[in-house]
Scaffold this active site. Sequence first.
Site, short mmCIF file in Angstrom:
data_model
loop_
_atom_site.label_atom_id
_atom_site.label_comp_id
_atom_site.label_asym_id
_atom_site.label_seq_id
_atom_site.Cartn_x
_atom_site.Cartn_y
_atom_site.Cartn_z
N SER A 150 0.83 -1.20 0.00
CA SER A 150 0.00 0.00 0.00
C SER A 150 0.87 1.26 0.00
CB SER A 150 -0.96 -0.04 1.19
OG SER A 150 -1.95 0.93 1.11
N ASP A 197 -9.99 -3.54 -5.23
CA ASP A 197 -9.19 -2.50 -4.58
C ASP A 197 -9.14 -1.24 -5.44
OD1 ASP A 197 -7.37 -1.10 -3.04
OD2 ASP A 197 -5.63 -2.23 -3.76
N HIS A 237 -8.54 -4.52 -0.78
CA HIS A 237 -7.25 -3.96 -0.42
C HIS A 237 -6.63 -4.66 0.79
CE1 HIS A 237 -4.18 -0.85 -0.49
NE2 HIS A 237 -4.33 -0.67 0.82
#
Length: 340
Positions: free
Chosen positions: A175, A270, A300
């Site tokens: 991320s 995501d 995600h």
Amino acid sequence: MSFTKPRLDAFARAVDGRLKSRAPAPGKTAQQRRANAEAFDPIMCAELGIGPVDLATEEHTLAVAGHPDARLRVYWPTTERPAPTAEGAAGLPILVYFFGGGFEIAGIDWVWWDASFRERARDAGVIVVAGEYSHAPERKFPTQAEQCWTVFEWAAEHARELGGDPERLAIGGGSAGGNLAAATLLMNRDRANRPVRLQLLEVPLLDLTGAHLKSQPGIPRLVFWQLARTLVTQYLGRDRALRRNPYASPLRAASFAGLPPAVIYTAELDALRGDGEAYARALSEAGVPVSCVRMIGQNHGSAGYRRAVPMSDHQHRDIVATLRTLHDDPVAYPQIGASL
């Protein structure tokens, strides 16, 4: 079991719903969100059966010129630290990894991240150097990027002392940590050009202009874009030009030549899926060997549901297999267009 999209989608949504029912109410400020998330971390890990395995570890704090100190933790794959590697001898591979959390939450002390680092070190037989960086909005870019660069430089310089091999380095992140990992790779290419064998990015955020973002299912578009703008502004401030700085938005780099082979994981549900897949295309067009895996029906955070979602467990095993290739000699791929 039939692995259709609706069934996989249901797995991820069921786990999400189960966890959200126990999560604190959302905070309005970064500090509130951070406190709530930190309090929820052990609850989530207990619900998912996540806990640390016993390995040898060591912590260091590094000075970063012009910025706050950077902290790191070294994880060895066994309960005892190995002897230093002699010059010319092959040591253990080293993965330098940066956690995710939207630049504003999480850290190497979180149960979830600490357990993940331990499992990957043990299962892949590699040394993991987990870097800590400052949170936004208290500290803004380029502080975090410079801290991560300093962590990588330290790991490369001390590789043999750690029992590792400076010729078997990898950089990874998830991320926002994927953003910082990619930025560190660009910094390495531009500043030092140390040999890096692999970049491992999981659901990475790579373009802070938002050009590749798509709103997530179940989140109103207006709310989604407001959240995205908040996270970017917290990290970069209000100078919109910084959104195109390649160390802030690695996908905006003028060139991707000279970067190491990449393995990228994206998730179908995501909002950041477009970032990782656009980066994979850019690397491929620059002649960089790249594999990009889209996890169908996942969101995600699905990769953390290893004991609840079969595909998440497979992703862990796939990452371990990828890291294990660092023990082998590198593969010499032919150049595109070269005669075979």
